[in-house]
Write a protein that holds these residues in place. Sequence first.
Motif, PDB file in Angstrom:
ATOM      1  N   ARG A 179      -0.899  -7.498 -16.974  1.00  0.00           N
ATOM      2  CA  ARG A 179      -1.643  -7.395 -15.706  1.00  0.00           C
ATOM      3  C   ARG A 179      -2.367  -8.728 -15.482  1.00  0.00           C
ATOM      4  O   ARG A 179      -3.258  -9.095 -16.241  1.00  0.00           O
ATOM      5  CB  ARG A 179      -2.636  -6.245 -15.751  1.00  0.00           C
ATOM      6  CG  ARG A 179      -3.390  -6.048 -14.423  1.00  0.00           C
ATOM      7  CD  ARG A 179      -4.494  -5.025 -14.582  1.00  0.00           C
ATOM      8  NE  ARG A 179      -3.951  -3.696 -14.707  1.00  0.00           N
ATOM      9  CZ  ARG A 179      -4.568  -2.694 -15.349  1.00  0.00           C
ATOM     10  NH1 ARG A 179      -5.723  -2.912 -15.961  1.00  0.00           N
ATOM     11  NH2 ARG A 179      -4.019  -1.506 -15.408  1.00  0.00           N
TER      12      ARG A 179
ATOM     13  N   GLY B 195      -9.186   0.461 -15.021  1.00  0.00           N
ATOM     14  CA  GLY B 195      -7.807  -0.001 -15.125  1.00  0.00           C
ATOM     15  C   GLY B 195      -7.253   0.169 -16.528  1.00  0.00           C
ATOM     16  O   GLY B 195      -7.198  -0.786 -17.301  1.00  0.00           O
TER      17      GLY B 195
ATOM     18  N   LYS C 174      -3.592  -4.459  -7.997  1.00  0.00           N
ATOM     19  CA  LYS C 174      -3.203  -4.906  -9.329  1.00  0.00           C
ATOM     20  C   LYS C 174      -1.852  -5.606  -9.233  1.00  0.00           C
ATOM     21  O   LYS C 174      -0.935  -5.106  -8.576  1.00  0.00           O
ATOM     22  CB  LYS C 174      -3.081  -3.721 -10.298  1.00  0.00           C
ATOM     23  CG  LYS C 174      -4.345  -2.877 -10.425  1.00  0.00           C
ATOM     24  CD  LYS C 174      -4.051  -1.582 -11.153  1.00  0.00           C
ATOM     25  CE  LYS C 174      -5.238  -0.630 -11.083  1.00  0.00           C
ATOM     26  NZ  LYS C 174      -4.914   0.703 -11.630  1.00  0.00           N
TER      27      LYS C 174
ATOM     28  N   ILE D 250      -6.551  -7.978 -11.127  1.00  0.00           N
ATOM     29  CA  ILE D 250      -7.103  -6.653 -10.877  1.00  0.00           C
ATOM     30  C   ILE D 250      -8.286  -6.801  -9.923  1.00  0.00           C
ATOM     31  O   ILE D 250      -9.225  -7.559 -10.207  1.00  0.00           O
ATOM     32  CB  ILE D 250      -7.541  -5.940 -12.177  1.00  0.00           C
ATOM     33  CG1 ILE D 250      -8.107  -4.550 -11.855  1.00  0.00           C
ATOM     34  CG2 ILE D 250      -8.538  -6.754 -12.977  1.00  0.00           C
ATOM     35  CD1 ILE D 250      -8.340  -3.677 -13.074  1.00  0.00           C
TER      36      ILE D 250
END
Length: 325
Positions: free
Chosen positions: A295, A191, A222, A298
């Motif tokens: 983010r 990622g 995500k 994930i």
Amino acid sequence: MSRGNEGSRGKSSGRQGGSKGAAGKGGNRRNAGSQDHKGSNSGRKAAPTKNTRGGKNQVIGTSRSGNPVTKKEYIDRKKKESKPSSKSDAKGIRLNKYIANSGICSRRDADIYIAAGSVTVNGKPVVEMGYKVQPSDEVKFDGRSIEPRKKEYLLLNKPKGFITPRSGEKASKTVHDLMANASESKLHYIGRLGRQSVGLMVFTSDINLSNKLNNPNQKLRKIYHVALDRSFKHEDLMKIRNGINIDGEVFKVEEISYVDGGKNNEIGLEVHSGKDNLVQRLFDAVGYEVKVLDRVVIGGLTKKDLPRGNYRYLTPQEIINLKMI
């Protein structure tokens, strides 16, 4: 009484004589064979008569040296013969797997390095595909000793200002600097995030898993919290929800909405694509600039109890869940 006994002895003598005569003529071959067998084994030890009616101590034959052999001894000998000898490489590990387990590269890439002569075992180059390494062997890759280690899986909450370098790319302040003390193995990220982006990244010495989950076609969940340069119009939100054409390819998000309790420029969206910079490109396509990209999820992993700039090891269940993606 004496006559009776003499008569009896005479009859008995006659029967014995008849038996001997028959043996001589081949009439009683069973007795003859038994006598011949006894004669041929006269120099050997006689088998014991006890424990011969079954069980592990039943005598089922004799060894080449003439000693009695029990059923247990026979079974134990067969088991021993079925085991690989100490010279066998059955316990070894294939060289390409050994290299991959050390975290250097994948098995496929290891085969290329092996064929190129970059790998030595006990000081000698090995180019044989399928070669098996034994526990006592010393393996070197480009002159550096390597050994397989237990695979490790970690989660980092990346801060701003650290770049995620691509293979062969060198830069100051990389995410690898943040993970320098996390493991003795080489760690690979899952990622990618840009220098100004923050949030969750997975790191692992399992290169096969990192290659799998970094594949652009792999659906890795995500979720992002995005702050834009101005208020986000609902009509533009619907455009992204319905799909945006970027360089001839239509991209759709799994979900997009305004952040509850946030400002009109704060958006939450979920994507499963692994394309680089996809979130920024989606907002660029409708005329917005991303100021903050965070983010927050994930692969089912969240930032709970993980401050910015810190990392933690995944739990066994989290590792199982990640491998099942």
